[in-house]
Structures are given as structure tokens and as C-alpha cells.
Scaffold this motif. Structure first.
Motif, short mmCIF file in Angstrom:
data_model
loop_
_atom_site.label_atom_id
_atom_site.label_comp_id
_atom_site.label_asym_id
_atom_site.label_seq_id
_atom_site.Cartn_x
_atom_site.Cartn_y
_atom_site.Cartn_z
N THR A 67 0.74 -1.23 0.14
CA THR A 67 0.17 0.25 -0.06
C THR A 67 0.78 1.17 0.05
O THR A 67 0.51 2.33 -0.71
CB THR A 67 -1.11 -0.01 1.38
N ARG B 121 2.14 1.69 -3.57
CA ARG B 121 1.28 2.46 -4.34
C ARG B 121 1.45 3.97 -4.29
O ARG B 121 1.22 4.56 -5.18
CB ARG B 121 -0.20 1.81 -4.24
N LEU B 122 1.39 4.37 -3.10
CA LEU B 122 1.55 5.80 -2.69
C LEU B 122 2.85 6.25 -3.40
O LEU B 122 2.88 7.39 -4.03
CB LEU B 122 1.47 6.26 -1.36
N GLU C 286 2.43 6.61 -7.18
CA GLU C 286 1.51 7.69 -7.73
C GLU C 286 2.13 8.99 -7.34
O GLU C 286 2.21 9.73 -8.09
CB GLU C 286 0.17 7.73 -6.48
N THR C 287 2.83 8.97 -6.37
CA THR C 287 3.80 10.32 -6.09
C THR C 287 4.84 10.53 -7.40
O THR C 287 4.80 11.62 -7.81
CB THR C 287 4.49 10.21 -4.85
N THR D 96 1.83 13.36 0.06
CA THR D 96 2.14 12.41 1.32
C THR D 96 1.14 12.47 2.46
O THR D 96 0.49 11.72 2.95
CB THR D 96 3.53 12.27 1.63
N HIS E 111 -2.49 11.75 2.10
CA HIS E 111 -2.91 10.20 2.23
C HIS E 111 -2.69 9.88 3.75
O HIS E 111 -2.61 8.48 3.78
CB HIS E 111 -1.94 9.53 1.09
N LEU F 210 3.57 4.88 5.67
CA LEU F 210 2.10 4.71 5.45
C LEU F 210 1.64 3.54 6.52
O LEU F 210 2.07 2.65 6.44
CB LEU F 210 1.49 4.32 4.20
#
Ligand code: MF3
Ligand code: CO
Ligand code: CO
Length: 294
Positions: free
Chosen positions: A60, A63-64, A67-68, A93, A96, A144
Motif C-alpha cells: 500500500t 502504491r503511494l 502515484e507520487t 504524502t 494520504h 504509511l
């Protein structure tokens, strides 16, 4: 007995995760001699093999990270100040619910590393602006829910010249060749060998002073993953290991110096340097990229 009910062929990989054939490993051993790889790798190397729920957490975060990087790529243009990349990454960041691992890490002053041209890594965002023809590496590490994922890409600013095209192509391919070595039973030396032999065959060099690293529960965990080496040497990979592969590839010498800011690493000869980084999980059959791009 951890796996009495499975039907395992003598030549199958041993389910203990050692990477050896079952017949060469746990087959026929009394239960008290069956290797607990998790225990062994922690005792011997301080490597923490990841549990399924930890892997899901790192995925997870991964994935961030991706995306970043994708959204940073869309911002890249001549005239953009590197501290604008820093602010963008910090805000995205945080939005999220994440935290940027670089900020205050051993005194690092910003949320992301931004490394232009001859800067190998650990470039500090500043008022410096990107220029037409630059190459720029952006390296992000979101945390995260306590899980870390580490990834970076090198982007072109405007139209690249021939040297920029070459070094970015070679660095990208080096990462991919390194990742393709990953499976239980392979070694860290296999990864380094695949990277080094391709880079040098292309007339480029591999940075020695920075290495890939275990990641997931912390920013930098054991083991170290050199991007140079010999086939079969180093540590044997087992399922559940999570680490980065992040080759830094130079057009000229691999030697570097660190600037007076204590962070910025530049090529000794001023030649271009490029890097790509992914976070990789060793699976029973090979690998899974937890920061998937390309
Ligand atoms: N993200 C880098 C790596 O790939 C580490 C940066 S450390 C920092 O390992 F302090 F510069 F952020
Ligand atoms: Co890293
Ligand atoms: Co990184």
C-alpha cells in the motif's frame, strides 16, 4: 512440524524457504532439526522476513510512492525549482495520511531527494531550477501506517541530449536486470553481477559507495544489496525478504565525492549519473515489485 500435510516433490524448492531442493534440506530431518528460516535469518543477519500483513502494508505504501512519482513526472519542466517538488511530495504524502521518511532522517533537511545531472543521489531540494536538457532523479520514501516503500526514477527535462538518453536507458535496464535475478536460492551477488556486467558492457560504471537495502518496517534494514559483484556470492535470498534495488550508474568514473552540505553525492569527474529504484519482495516462485512501474 511446519508442513506435514503438503505433498512436496524431492526436487521442489524446500518449503522452509532456504532456496535449496527439498531433498537437500528439510526432507527426512527430524522436526527439531528443520530450519526455521525466519529465526535463522534474524539470528544470523538481523533480517526480518515479512509476514503477509506486513507485505500488504508495504504494498500500500508502494502504491503511494508510485502515484507520487507519476504526479511529479507531470510537473517536470524547465524552470521548476527543486523545492517545489519537495513541497508537492510533502503535501501529497500528508494528504494520504503518510509521512516522508527522508525528512529529518539523520539530519536530512527535506522530504525528498532530488538529484540533477552529475548528482548521484541525496540532492537537497533548493531554489535551483531545472533546465532544458537536465536529467533529474526524484527519490521518494513514504511511510504509511508504519510501513516504508522506497522508489525513484530519473526524468528528462525537455529534450534529452545523447549522453542523457544513454545514461537513463542504461540505468533503467540495470534495475530491470537486477530485479530479474530475484528468487529464493539466488544470491545478492547474482543481482550485482547482472547489473555490473550490463553497465560496464555499455561503457558505464556502477557506484560502489551506496547500495540497495532491506526496507519495509524501517527505512534502511539489513541486508545490503551491492549493485556490483560476482555470481553466486553474497547472501542467499529467501521468500519474505523485502529490499530495494537502486543502481546508480555513471557515464564516467564510479568515484564520487560528497559536497560540503554533507549529503549531495556527485561524480568525481562531473559525468552524468542516473538511478532507478524499486522495492522488491522475494516470493516462493520469484519476485513481486511492491512499487510497480514499467
Ligand atoms: N531514499 C534513499 C534510498 O534510496 C535514502 C535517502 S536518505 C535521505 O535509500 F536522508 F537522504 F533521505
Ligand atoms: Co533506497
Ligand atoms: Co530511495
Amino acid at each position: 512440524m511446519p508442513f506435514p500435510k503438503l505433498r512436496i516433490g524431492r526436487n521442489d524448492p524446500c518449503p522452509c524457504g532456504s532456496g535449496l531442493k527439498y531433498k537437500k534440506c528439510c526432507l527426512g530431518k527430524p522436526p527439531d532439526q528443520i530450519v526455521d528460516v525466519r529465526e535463522l535469518y534474524f539470528q544470523r543477519y538481523r533480517i526480518r522476513l515479512k509476514k503477509p500483513e506486513e507485505i500488504e502494508g508495504i504494498r500500500t505504501a508502494g502504491r503511494l510512492a508510485i502515484e507520487t512519482l507519476d504526479r511529479v513526472e507531470a510537473l517536470i519542466r524547465p524552470g521548476l525549482a527543486t523545492e517545489e517538488i519537495d513541497r508537492f511530495v510533502a503535501e501529497l504524502t500528508a494528504s494520504h495520511g503518510g509521512v516522508c521518511a527522508p525528512l529529518n532522517y539523520e539530519g536530512f533537511p527535506k522530504s525528498v531527494c532530488v538529484s540533477i545531472n552529475e548528482v548521484i543521489c541525496h540532492g537537497i531540494p533548493s531554489s535551483r531550477r531545472l533546465q532544458e536538457g537536465d536529467i533529474v532523479n526524484v527519490d521518494v520514501t513514504p511511510i504509511l501506517n508504519g510501513f516504508y516503500a522506497d522508489a525513484s526514477k530519473t526524468f528528462f527535462v525537455g529534450q534529452p541530449g545523447p549522453q542523457a538518453t544513454t545514461i537513463v536507458r542504461v540505468a533503467r535496464r540495470c534495475l530491470s536486470l537486477g530485479v530479474q535475478q530475484v528468487r529464493p536460492g539466488a544470491t545478492t551477488g547474482d543481482i550485482g553481477w547482472a547489473i555490473q556486467s550490463y553497465a560496464e558492457q555499455q561503457g558505464c560504471s556502477v557506484v560502489r559507495d551506496f547500495v540497495g537495502h532491506g526496507v519495509g518496517l524501517d527505512f534502511h534494514e539489513p541486508p545490503q544489496i551491492p549493485h556490483y559483484g560476482r555470481k553466486g556470492q553474497g547472501l542467499t535470498l529467501v521468500a519474505g525478504m523485502v529490499f530495494t534495488i537502486e543502481p546508480m550508474i555513471n557515464l564516467g568514473t564510479y568515484e564520487l565525492k560528497v559536497l560540503d552540505d554533507g549529503w549531495t553525492a556527485v561524480t568525481m569527474d562531473g559525468s552524468l549519473s542516473a538511478q532507478f529504484e524499486q522495492t522488491v519482495l522475494v516470493t516462493p516462485s520469484g519476485y513481486e515489485i511492491l512499487t510497480p512501474f514499467d
